[in-house]
Design an enzyme around this catalytic site. Structure first.
Site, PDB file in Angstrom:
ATOM      1  N   SER A   1      -6.523  42.774-158.334  1.00 48.57           N
ATOM      2  CA  SER A   1      -6.962  43.546-159.491  1.00 48.57           C
ATOM      3  C   SER A   1      -5.758  44.002-160.310  1.00 48.57           C
ATOM      4  O   SER A   1      -4.780  44.497-159.742  1.00 48.57           O
ATOM      5  CB  SER A   1      -7.713  44.814-159.045  1.00 48.57           C
ATOM      6  OG  SER A   1      -8.765  44.528-158.153  1.00 48.57           O
TER       7      SER A   1
ATOM      8  N   ASN B   1      -0.614  48.166-163.081  1.00 42.60           N
ATOM      9  CA  ASN B   1      -0.292  47.768-161.705  1.00 42.60           C
ATOM     10  C   ASN B   1      -1.130  46.560-161.332  1.00 42.60           C
ATOM     11  O   ASN B   1      -2.234  46.369-161.856  1.00 42.60           O
ATOM     12  CB  ASN B   1      -0.602  48.906-160.728  1.00 42.60           C
ATOM     13  CG  ASN B   1      -0.287  48.544-159.284  1.00 42.60           C
ATOM     14  OD1 ASN B   1       0.762  47.953-158.998  1.00 42.60           O
ATOM     15  ND2 ASN B   1      -1.182  48.869-158.362  1.00 42.60           N
TER      16      ASN B   1
ATOM     17  N   HIS C   1      -2.798  45.056-157.902  1.00 40.44           N
ATOM     18  CA  HIS C   1      -3.095  45.493-156.540  1.00 40.44           C
ATOM     19  C   HIS C   1      -3.827  44.381-155.805  1.00 40.44           C
ATOM     20  O   HIS C   1      -4.827  43.862-156.310  1.00 40.44           O
ATOM     21  CB  HIS C   1      -3.945  46.761-156.574  1.00 40.44           C
ATOM     22  CG  HIS C   1      -4.304  47.250-155.210  1.00 40.44           C
ATOM     23  ND1 HIS C   1      -3.406  47.911-154.406  1.00 40.44           N
ATOM     24  CD2 HIS C   1      -5.436  47.136-154.487  1.00 40.44           C
ATOM     25  CE1 HIS C   1      -3.990  48.184-153.249  1.00 40.44           C
ATOM     26  NE2 HIS C   1      -5.226  47.733-153.271  1.00 40.44           N
TER      27      HIS C   1
ATOM     28  N   ASP D   1      -4.360  53.699-157.073  1.00 40.59           N
ATOM     29  CA  ASP D   1      -5.205  52.499-157.163  1.00 40.59           C
ATOM     30  C   ASP D   1      -6.601  52.824-157.690  1.00 40.59           C
ATOM     31  O   ASP D   1      -7.560  52.094-157.421  1.00 40.59           O
ATOM     32  CB  ASP D   1      -5.303  51.779-155.803  1.00 40.59           C
ATOM     33  CG  ASP D   1      -3.951  51.239-155.341  1.00 40.59           C
ATOM     34  OD1 ASP D   1      -3.147  50.832-156.202  1.00 40.59           O
ATOM     35  OD2 ASP D   1      -3.695  51.245-154.130  1.00 40.59           O
TER      36      ASP D   1
HETATM   37  N1  NHR Z   1       0.935  55.712-158.437  1.00 39.31           N
HETATM   38  C1  NHR Z   1      -0.148  56.222-159.018  1.00 39.31           C
HETATM   39  N2  NHR Z   1      -0.102  57.495-159.430  1.00 39.31           N
HETATM   40  N3  NHR Z   1      -1.269  55.508-159.240  1.00 39.31           N
HETATM   41  C2  NHR Z   1      -1.323  54.225-158.838  1.00 39.31           C
HETATM   42  O1  NHR Z   1      -2.422  53.552-159.053  1.00 39.31           O
HETATM   43  C3  NHR Z   1      -0.203  53.622-158.195  1.00 39.31           C
HETATM   44  C4  NHR Z   1       0.935  54.421-158.017  1.00 39.31           C
HETATM   45  C5  NHR Z   1       2.061  53.902-157.387  1.00 39.31           C
HETATM   46  C6  NHR Z   1       2.058  52.629-156.912  1.00 39.31           C
HETATM   47  C7  NHR Z   1       0.929  50.484-156.403  1.00 39.31           C
HETATM   48  C8  NHR Z   1       0.058  50.578-155.148  1.00 39.31           C
HETATM   49  C9  NHR Z   1      -0.613  49.289-154.792  1.00 39.31           C
HETATM   50  O2  NHR Z   1      -0.851  48.441-155.654  1.00 39.31           O
HETATM   51  C10 NHR Z   1       0.929  51.831-157.054  1.00 39.31           C
HETATM   52  C11 NHR Z   1      -0.197  52.315-157.712  1.00 39.31           C
HETATM   53  C12 NHR Z   1       2.466  52.149-152.710  1.00 39.31           C
HETATM   54  C13 NHR Z   1       1.621  52.816-151.829  1.00 39.31           C
HETATM   55  C14 NHR Z   1       2.170  53.647-150.698  1.00 39.31           C
HETATM   56  O3  NHR Z   1       1.431  54.122-149.856  1.00 39.31           O
HETATM   57  C15 NHR Z   1       0.264  52.717-152.056  1.00 39.31           C
HETATM   58  C16 NHR Z   1      -0.213  52.001-153.122  1.00 39.31           C
HETATM   59  C17 NHR Z   1       0.643  51.340-153.998  1.00 39.31           C
HETATM   60  C18 NHR Z   1       1.987  51.410-153.772  1.00 39.31           C
HETATM   61  N4  NHR Z   1       3.492  53.876-150.643  1.00 39.31           N
HETATM   62  C19 NHR Z   1       4.204  54.684-149.644  1.00 39.31           C
HETATM   63  C20 NHR Z   1       4.596  56.035-150.251  1.00 39.31           C
HETATM   64  O4  NHR Z   1       4.661  56.988-149.461  1.00 39.31           O
HETATM   65  C21 NHR Z   1       5.486  54.028-149.205  1.00 39.31           C
HETATM   66  C22 NHR Z   1       5.258  52.700-148.573  1.00 39.31           C
HETATM   67  C23 NHR Z   1       6.536  51.872-148.424  1.00 39.31           C
HETATM   68  O5  NHR Z   1       7.602  52.291-148.918  1.00 39.31           O
HETATM   69  O6  NHR Z   1       6.446  50.777-147.869  1.00 39.31           O
HETATM   70  O7  NHR Z   1       4.871  56.114-151.446  1.00 39.31           O
HETATM   71  O8  NHR Z   1      -1.014  49.119-153.619  1.00 39.31           O
HETATM   72  C1  GAR Z   2       2.001  41.379-154.753  1.00 35.86           C
HETATM   73  O1  GAR Z   2       1.103  40.608-153.992  1.00 35.86           O
HETATM   74  C2  GAR Z   2       1.351  42.669-155.189  1.00 35.86           C
HETATM   75  O2  GAR Z   2      -0.019  42.532-155.434  1.00 35.86           O
HETATM   76  C3  GAR Z   2       1.580  43.523-154.003  1.00 35.86           C
HETATM   77  O3  GAR Z   2       2.848  43.173-153.503  1.00 35.86           O
HETATM   78  C4  GAR Z   2       3.158  41.839-153.865  1.00 35.86           C
HETATM   79  C5  GAR Z   2       4.478  41.825-154.579  1.00 35.86           C
HETATM   80  O4  GAR Z   2       4.964  40.522-154.668  1.00 35.86           O
HETATM   81  N1  GAR Z   2       1.568  44.894-154.373  1.00 35.86           N
HETATM   82  C6  GAR Z   2       1.360  45.857-153.496  1.00 35.86           C
HETATM   83  O5  GAR Z   2       1.079  45.634-152.334  1.00 35.86           O
HETATM   84  C7  GAR Z   2       1.517  47.248-154.041  1.00 35.86           C
HETATM   85  N2  GAR Z   2       1.294  48.187-153.009  1.00 35.86           N
HETATM   86  P1  GAR Z   2       6.216  40.197-155.598  1.00 35.86           P
HETATM   87  O6  GAR Z   2       7.271  41.258-155.323  1.00 35.86           O
HETATM   88  O7  GAR Z   2       6.684  38.853-155.158  1.00 35.86           O
HETATM   89  O8  GAR Z   2       5.741  40.211-157.017  1.00 35.86           O
END
Ligand code: NHR
Ligand code: GAR
Length: 221
Positions: free
Chosen positions: A143, A114, A116, A152
């Site tokens: 990251s 991922n 982040h 994360d």
């Molecule tokens: N899953 C796991 N198990 N571990 C990680 O490290 C993950 C993951 C899923 C996604 C990306 C992450 C980011 O880079 C990621 C890492 C979505 C949310 C979230 O709260 C948080 C972090 C990340 C992605 N999502 C809400 C949910 O309820 C929905 C939000 C929306 O749809 O806009 O899933 O930040």
């Molecule tokens: C990126 O900046 C990524 O780091 C972030 O969303 C953007 C996606 O851009 N990811 C998150 O916030 C995950 N929760 P993109 O769709 O243009 O690649």
């Protein structure tokens, strides 16, 4: 390590949004700067504009809408089956916005990355740019990490820092972070394709060296 150029690994990319990181990685693969080929781009919603962009490029695309599932586990199991059907060596989250349960993470652990938009362990979760600005941070960044069941929280592989200047907006940070994302994500994907990266019980290893909490070549602070 072989002197012969490594064979292309099969990469599946998961997106929820605009997919610019996905496009960047696909381009780097096409230019042989990443030792892989993008075999599918999958979104969790039909309106993810990254899907249209991937299709335009002639990439295989699929949408598995989370709205059609009653539980996270059921969705994640279906998603794991769909991803598995493309026989990926590497699975890349690129702006994928659904938290993944063990149903999905376990089958792909060690092959799942991922990116982040923060300097982890700072600002796990959402709205990272807002939070960095609200706290008056002067430094921010991005990251790349292995995905584990802890959101994360998987071992960091590589980070890039950006400055925050007075008067910066969320858009300014987003843009500055994106520039760094386009540099570091393909690099890490290539390391994984070249089998230089490993997820072990102790953390992430590059070329057999255990990486520290900020990943590769971070400055000590
Ligand atoms: N899953 C796991 N198990 N571990 C990680 O490290 C993950 C993951 C899923 C996604 C990306 C992450 C980011 O880079 C990621 C890492 C979505 C949310 C979230 O709260 C948080 C972090 C990340 C992605 N999502 C809400 C949910 O309820 C929905 C939000 C929306 O749809 O806009 O899933 O930040
Ligand atoms: C990126 O900046 C990524 O780091 C972030 O969303 C953007 C996606 O851009 N990811 C998150 O916030 C995950 N929760 P993109 O769709 O243009 O690649």
């Amino acid at each position: 390590m072989s002197l012969i150029a490594s064979q292309n690994k099969r990469i599946v990319i998961l997106v929820s949004g605009s997919g610019t990181n996905m496009l960047n990685i696909a381009e780097q693969c096409a230019e042989q700067r990443v030792a892989g080929k993008v075999v599918a781009v999958i979104a969790n919603k039909a309106d993810a504009s990254g899907i249209a962009k991937a299709a335009e490029l002639g990439l295989e695309t699929a949408v598995l809408a989370h709205r059609n599932f009653t539980s996270r586990e059921a969705y994640d199991q279906a998603l794991a089956e769909l991803v598995t059907s493309y026989q990926p060596d590497v699975v890349v989250l690129a702006g994928f916005m659904r938290i993944l349960t063990a149903e999905f993470v376990q089958p792909f652990q060690g092959r799942l990355l991922n990116i982040h938009p923060s300097l982890l362990p700072k600002y796990k979760g959402l709205h990272t740019h807002e939070r960095a600005l609200a706290n008056g941070d002067t430094e921010h960044g991005v990251s790349v990490h292995f995905v584990t069941e802890e959101l994360d929280g998987g071992p960091v592989i590589l980070q890039a820092k950006i400055p925050i200047f007075d008067g910066d907006t969320i858009d300014d940070l987003q843009q500055r972070v994106h520039e760094q994302e386009y540099r570091i994500y393909p690099l890490v994907v290539n390391w994984l394709c070249n089998e230089r990266l490993r997820l072990t019980a102790a953390g992430a290893e590059l070329d057999g060296q255990l990486l520290g909490p900020s990943g590769y070549a971070a400055e000590d602070e």
